[in-house]
Design an enzyme around this catalytic site. Structure first.
Site, mmCIF file in Angstrom:
data_model
loop_
_atom_site.group_PDB
_atom_site.id
_atom_site.type_symbol
_atom_site.label_atom_id
_atom_site.label_comp_id
_atom_site.label_asym_id
_atom_site.label_seq_id
_atom_site.Cartn_x
_atom_site.Cartn_y
_atom_site.Cartn_z
ATOM 1 N N SER A 1 0.773 -1.116 0.056
ATOM 2 C CA SER A 1 0.095 -0.081 -0.230
ATOM 3 C C SER A 1 0.182 1.486 0.016
ATOM 4 O O SER A 1 1.735 1.426 -1.048
ATOM 5 C CB SER A 1 -0.968 0.024 1.092
ATOM 6 O OG SER A 1 -1.852 1.105 0.920
ATOM 7 N N HIS A 2 0.715 1.829 1.131
ATOM 8 C CA HIS A 2 1.581 3.259 1.361
ATOM 9 C C HIS A 2 2.393 3.102 1.511
ATOM 10 O O HIS A 2 3.896 3.981 1.582
ATOM 11 C CB HIS A 2 0.202 3.792 2.242
ATOM 12 C CG HIS A 2 0.360 3.786 3.536
ATOM 13 N ND1 HIS A 2 -0.699 2.801 3.529
ATOM 14 C CD2 HIS A 2 0.807 4.460 4.126
ATOM 15 C CE1 HIS A 2 -0.322 1.668 4.849
ATOM 16 N NE2 HIS A 2 0.466 2.710 5.493
ATOM 17 N N ASP B 1 -2.142 6.665 -2.955
ATOM 18 C CA ASP B 1 -1.452 5.855 -3.023
ATOM 19 C C ASP B 1 -0.602 4.974 -3.774
ATOM 20 O O ASP B 1 -1.261 4.923 -4.590
ATOM 21 C CB ASP B 1 -2.218 6.022 -1.457
ATOM 22 C CG ASP B 1 -2.669 4.179 -1.304
ATOM 23 O OD1 ASP B 1 -3.460 4.167 -2.523
ATOM 24 O OD2 ASP B 1 -2.230 3.271 -0.729
ATOM 25 N N ASP C 1 -1.368 1.608 -4.473
ATOM 26 C CA ASP C 1 -1.639 0.927 -5.050
ATOM 27 C C ASP C 1 -3.533 1.563 -5.009
ATOM 28 O O ASP C 1 -4.034 0.500 -5.402
ATOM 29 C CB ASP C 1 -2.451 -0.668 -3.736
ATOM 30 C CG ASP C 1 -2.966 -0.409 -2.818
ATOM 31 O OD1 ASP C 1 -2.958 0.808 -2.203
ATOM 32 O OD2 ASP C 1 -3.476 -1.411 -1.829
ATOM 33 N N ASP D 1 -6.021 2.798 -3.250
ATOM 34 C CA ASP D 1 -6.908 2.974 -2.527
ATOM 35 C C ASP D 1 -7.216 3.757 -2.093
ATOM 36 O O ASP D 1 -8.421 4.465 -1.393
ATOM 37 C CB ASP D 1 -7.171 1.814 -1.941
ATOM 38 C CG ASP D 1 -5.510 0.653 -1.109
ATOM 39 O OD1 ASP D 1 -4.955 2.040 -0.818
ATOM 40 O OD2 ASP D 1 -6.092 -0.267 -0.370
ATOM 41 N N ARG D 2 -5.926 5.038 -1.328
ATOM 42 C CA ARG D 2 -6.206 5.787 -0.592
ATOM 43 C C ARG D 2 -6.673 6.924 -1.618
ATOM 44 O O ARG D 2 -6.315 7.291 -2.162
ATOM 45 C CB ARG D 2 -5.064 5.928 0.439
ATOM 46 C CG ARG D 2 -4.604 4.691 1.062
ATOM 47 C CD ARG D 2 -4.094 5.210 2.178
ATOM 48 N NE ARG D 2 -4.170 4.286 3.031
ATOM 49 C CZ ARG D 2 -3.212 4.455 4.567
ATOM 50 N NH1 ARG D 2 -2.206 5.115 4.767
ATOM 51 N NH2 ARG D 2 -2.951 3.244 5.160
ATOM 52 N N LYS E 1 -11.409 -0.417 -1.101
ATOM 53 C CA LYS E 1 -11.754 1.137 -1.029
ATOM 54 C C LYS E 1 -10.979 2.214 -2.164
ATOM 55 O O LYS E 1 -10.347 0.792 -2.692
ATOM 56 C CB LYS E 1 -10.666 1.626 0.192
ATOM 57 C CG LYS E 1 -8.908 1.315 0.844
ATOM 58 C CD LYS E 1 -8.905 2.139 1.764
ATOM 59 C CE LYS E 1 -7.344 1.797 2.347
ATOM 60 N NZ LYS E 1 -7.288 0.608 2.871
#
Ligand code: G16
Length: 543
Positions: free
Chosen positions: A113-114, A277, A279, A281-282, A376
């Protein structure tokens, strides 16, 4: 092509956290580490023979190698059909969409992710269920159990699969279908939002900057914002994905996306700006001179979603994670909607979405989404904002102030103390736990402690109980302090302290957040003994 059964032994610490297994990249690259975990996933979901799975990741360092290993293991374990993003790339929401659209048996998503990418940064892997969302706790528990008893894994000896060309190929009887990572997801967006209205907004000179942070969303953003919606070239910043995210930290918040925040605070501010981010999703939302907190963004989206075609008939209900501010609760109350409070982790929204109890949900950690997928979706949130701006025709700042004036305002900040010793974290939490019963009804900083408890979630759909999900205190006058440990870090423990003040005072639209929250920050330190126990006198990050 020889199929091999390799003897192995359990590797400690392969316990999925808030969102799958995240570890330093070098750990994932160490002998048998990835293979053990993949086999544990396959075993933990009852085997994969004859199944169809989706596979892709955010393109970070080791993504390309890990995909090849997973494909060889999938073929050796009898997977019938693998749907793979071209080049091994899929954003997390795009992967969720493919899992749902193709009615698959789930998917494997490679991402931390982030967290930064690179050989000295982080890597991650998670399994998503056939409904499209991250595996719930009973499934991750079974996967973890498998990691503790694993004695062998199956893998094919074969050449690398060419992932660059769209179309189908065969690997020892397993069909590999390489799909465009962007197309299906972008088509889905066109069904949800009023693209004509957003096109007209851009045609009218509305200015927008999207920072892809050198991560997975660059091509998605180019296709949707520029190609499909007519935003000018140059709208997408840092749009070329790189395995180490340009050496940056692909976390869309005011610290790691500071250049974008500086832009909106300066003289050349665009009308609207956003970031996503690693991937995809944010999301982070910005207007001229304004950072919109994720909690406020969730509330504003819930209040205005009916302006987008997909949500024109209203929402079934809303949900937020427990530490997320209660701003969305105010919208739910005003509109007569059910509002659910879940533990941190997108997986907890899955049952509510599947059961049709909620349409929109979100978290303070910059995640927002709807029932269109089971993850998300950063660009979805940005598109809903654009749809709302196209209809309301008002600056972001005016919209946010009007929202606070109508529903009341929740001041909110998260303090992160990173890399603290696990022992200190345990001491702090056991101290807090012991203190809870004595706090209720007492006074703290001149305010009455109305409640003090440790959050347990009772899933209203399947009846499961998830305990120890964070310690929370509510104070008279609308204050709230929440303490929990992050489940996504890869080194040491990260203490998160969530501060919130709620007020209905109309004058609050002009109050300064830092000033409003300062007394609460001091109280949090005092009641938990943060400085005393951890030696930290200030947070590493204020989000
Ligand atoms: C993940 C989860 C989110 C969670 C966030 C922070 O986000 O999917 O549900 O809110 O981590 O979790 P924690 O506070 O435990 O670190 P992402 O974007 O990293 O997948």
């Amino acid at each position: 092509m020889e199929q091999m059964t390799i003897k192995t032994t359990p590797i400690e610490g392969q316990k999925p956290g808030t969102s799958g297994l995240r570890k330093p990249t070098r750990t994932f690259m160490s002998a048998h580490y990835l293979e053990n975990y993949v086999q544990a996933i396959f075993n933990g979901i009852g085997g994969v023979a004859g199944k169809t799975l989706v596979l892709g990741g955010d393109g970070r360092f080791f993504n390309d190698r890990a995909i090849q290993v997973i494909l060889r293991m999938a073929a050796a374990n009898g997977v019938a059909h693998m749907i793979v993003g071209q080049g091994g790339i899929l954003s997390t929401p795009a992967a969720s969409n493919l899992i749902i659209q193709h009615k698959t048996d789930g998917g494997l998503i490679l991402s931390a992710s982030h967290n930064p990418g690179g050989i000295d940064a982080d890597f991650g892997l998670k399994y998503n269920v056939p409904a499209g969302g991250p595996a719930p706790e009973d499934v991750t528990a079974e996967i973890f159990a498998q990691t503790t008893t694993l004695s062998e894994y199956k893998i094919l000896e074969a050449q690398d699969v060419d992932l660059s060309t769209l179309g189908s190929s065969d690997l020892a009887g397993m069909r590999i279908e390489i799909v465009d990572p962007v197309h299906d997801w972008a088509d889905l967006m066109e069904t949800l939002f009023d693209f004509d209205a957003i096109r007209a907004l851009f045609a009218g000179g509305f200015t927008f900057r999207f920072d892809a942070m050198h991560a997975v969303t660059g091509p998605y953003a180019e296709d949707v914002f520029v190609n499909r919606l007519g935003a000018p070239q140059g709208t997408v910043l840092n749009g070329t994905p790189s395995p180490d995210f340009g050496g940056g930290h692909p976390d869309p918040n005011p610290i790691w996306a500071k250049p974008l925040v500086d832009l909106v605070m300066g003289p050349d501010a665009p009308d609207f700006a956003a970031a996503s981010d690693g991937d995809g999703d944010r999301n982070m939302i910005l207007g001229k001179g304004l950072y919109v907190t994720p909690s406020d963004s969730l509330a504003l989206l819930a209040a205005n979603a009916h302006l987008a075609p997909a949500y024109k008939d209203g929402l079934a209900g809303v949900a937020r994670s427990m530490p997320t501010s209660r701003a969305v609760d105010r919208v739910a109350t005003a509109k007569g909607l059910d509002c659910y409070e879940t533990p941190t982790g997108w997986k907890f929204f899955g049952n509510l979405l599947d059961a049709g109890r909620i349409t929109i949900c979100g978290e303070e950690s910059a995640g927002t989404s709807s029932d269109h997928v089971r993850e998300k979706d950063g660009l979805w949130a940005i598109l809903l904002w654009l749809n709302i701006l196209a209809v309301r025709k008002k600056p972001v700042l005016d919209l946010v102030r009007a929202h606070w004036a109508e529903f009341g305002r929740n001041f909110y900040a998260r303090y992160d103390y990173e890399g603290i010793e696990a022992e200190s974290a345990n001491t702090l939490f056991s101290g807090l736990r012991d203190a809870l019963p004595g706090l209720v009804g007492g006074e703290l900083g001149g305010r009455i402690v109305e409640t003090a408890d440790e959050f347990s979630y009772h899933d209203p759909v399947d009846g499961s109980v998830s305990s120890a999900q964070g310690i929370r205190l509510t104070l008279s006058g609308g204050g709230r302090i929440v303490f929990r440990l992050s489940g996504t870090g890869t080194v040491g423990a990260t203490l998160r302290v969530y501060l919130e003040e709620a007020t209905d005072d109309p004058a609050a639209v002009d109050w300064d957040q830092t000033e409003v929250l300062a007394p609460l920050a001091a109280l949090a330190d005092d009641v938990a003994g943060i400085a005393r126990i951890t030696g930290r006198t200030a947070p590493d990050v204020i989000a």
